[in-house]
Every structure is written in structure tokens, then in C-alpha cells.
Design a protein around this motif. Structure first.
Motif, mmCIF file in Angstrom:
data_model
loop_
_atom_site.group_PDB
_atom_site.id
_atom_site.type_symbol
_atom_site.label_atom_id
_atom_site.label_comp_id
_atom_site.label_asym_id
_atom_site.label_seq_id
_atom_site.Cartn_x
_atom_site.Cartn_y
_atom_site.Cartn_z
ATOM 1 N N GLU A 1 -1.399 -3.835 15.987
ATOM 2 C CA GLU A 1 -1.309 -2.377 16.055
ATOM 3 C C GLU A 1 -2.046 -1.716 14.885
ATOM 4 O O GLU A 1 -2.739 -0.707 15.063
ATOM 5 C CB GLU A 1 0.166 -1.949 16.060
ATOM 6 N N MET A 2 -1.917 -2.282 13.696
ATOM 7 C CA MET A 2 -2.602 -1.731 12.527
ATOM 8 C C MET A 2 -4.116 -1.821 12.702
ATOM 9 O O MET A 2 -4.843 -0.867 12.423
ATOM 10 C CB MET A 2 -2.184 -2.478 11.250
ATOM 11 N N ASP B 1 2.447 -8.442 16.183
ATOM 12 C CA ASP B 1 2.327 -7.153 16.872
ATOM 13 C C ASP B 1 1.988 -6.038 15.894
ATOM 14 O O ASP B 1 1.201 -5.143 16.214
ATOM 15 C CB ASP B 1 3.615 -6.807 17.624
ATOM 16 N N ASP B 2 2.585 -6.085 14.699
ATOM 17 C CA ASP B 2 2.303 -5.072 13.681
ATOM 18 C C ASP B 2 0.854 -5.169 13.203
ATOM 19 O O ASP B 2 0.190 -4.154 13.006
ATOM 20 C CB ASP B 2 3.248 -5.214 12.486
ATOM 21 N N MET C 1 4.328 -10.004 7.889
ATOM 22 C CA MET C 1 4.128 -8.983 8.880
ATOM 23 C C MET C 1 4.013 -9.642 10.254
ATOM 24 O O MET C 1 3.375 -10.673 10.415
ATOM 25 C CB MET C 1 2.848 -8.201 8.557
ATOM 26 N N LYS C 2 4.637 -9.061 11.269
ATOM 27 C CA LYS C 2 4.606 -9.607 12.620
ATOM 28 C C LYS C 2 3.218 -9.462 13.239
ATOM 29 O O LYS C 2 2.478 -8.551 12.911
ATOM 30 C CB LYS C 2 5.607 -8.876 13.508
#
Length: 141
Positions: A8-9, A4-5, A1-2
Motif C-alpha cells: 500500500e505504501m 500489505d502495508d 511492517m506487514k
């Protein structure tokens, strides 16, 4: 998973928990928040946050971090930004709570883990810390 992801999560998870106190915070006149921020009466804001959180979170797990700002002009409704801190079970998250007539938002600055591991494990630790900070727990949420 990046990265940024993951960020955001984590931001969404914090926002979901903070949503519980927004109705209480919206009972306060925006002019009061603006005056307290302008005059740096941070203890007053801290008292408001403490009162809003006391029915939902254990004491001192979600608190005002002695800073914030506001946007106020003739053409738009006010926007209040409060610096916040969540701390529980070895996890500390620093974020801004942004409130306006349209709703609220959370901008996550940083999450510090007492014993950092990989992104997935750390995110799970954040979820557990958020759930363990709530007074009334519900299954599956």
C-alpha cells in the motif's frame, strides 16, 4: 511492517508521482481512450502518455504498457484503466492507472528490484528511483 502495508505504501508513492500527469491526461476525451483501447491502437495511447510525461519525467521512465480496459454503460460515467510501467535505477513497477470523472487511482501489480534486499531498503530504492526519474526535483518530496 506487514506485506500489505508495504504494498500500500509503494502504491501511494507511485500514485503521488503519477498525479503530476493526470491534468494532461484529463485533456483527452474519454471516448478517444475508449476507441484506442477497443481498436487496440496502443501506439496512440503511448503517444498520449509520452506527451503527458515529457514535462515531468525523463523519457521512457513512465510509460504505457500496451494494455488496458474501460467500463462504459448507460448508468455510470466511463472509467478508463491503463496498464503502466515505471522503470528507473534498477526498479521496475507494473501498475494500472484508473481514471474516472471522480479522480484517479493506482493499483500496483508488482515491483521488481534488480538487487532485492529487505522491504525497507527496497522501498527506499523505489522512492529514490521515482525521485531520480523526475525532471524537476524538489527537496523533501
Amino acid at each position: 511492517m506487514k506485506k500489505d502495508d508495504v504494498h500500500e505504501m509503494r502504491e501511494m508513492m507511485i500514485a503521488k508521482q503519477v498525479a503530476r500527469i493526470i491534468p494532461e491526461l484529463k485533456l483527452v476525451d474519454p471516448a478517444d481512450f475508449i476507441a484506442y483501447l477497443h481498436d487496440e491502437h496502443f501506439a496512440n495511447i503511448s503517444d498520449i502518455i509520452d506527451a503527458a510525461t515529457e514535462l515531468h519525467f525523463y523519457p521512457h521512465t513512465l510509460r504505457f504498457a500496451n494494455g488496458g480496459s474501460f467500463e462504459l454503460d448507460w448508468d455510470t460515467p466511463p472509467t478508463i484503466t491503463l496498464d503502466m510501467e515505471f522503470s528507473n535505477d534498477g526498479v521496475t513497477a507494473y501498475f494500472q492507472l484508473i481514471m474516472s470523472p471522480e479522480g484517479f487511482g493506482v493499483e500496483l501489480d508488482n515491483v521488481v528490484f534488480e538487487n532485492p534486499q529487505d522491504d525497507e531498503t527496497d522501498t527506499r530504492q523505489l522512492i529514490d528511483a521515482l525521485n531520480n526519474a523526475r525532471l524537476k526535483k524538489t527537496s523533501g518530496k
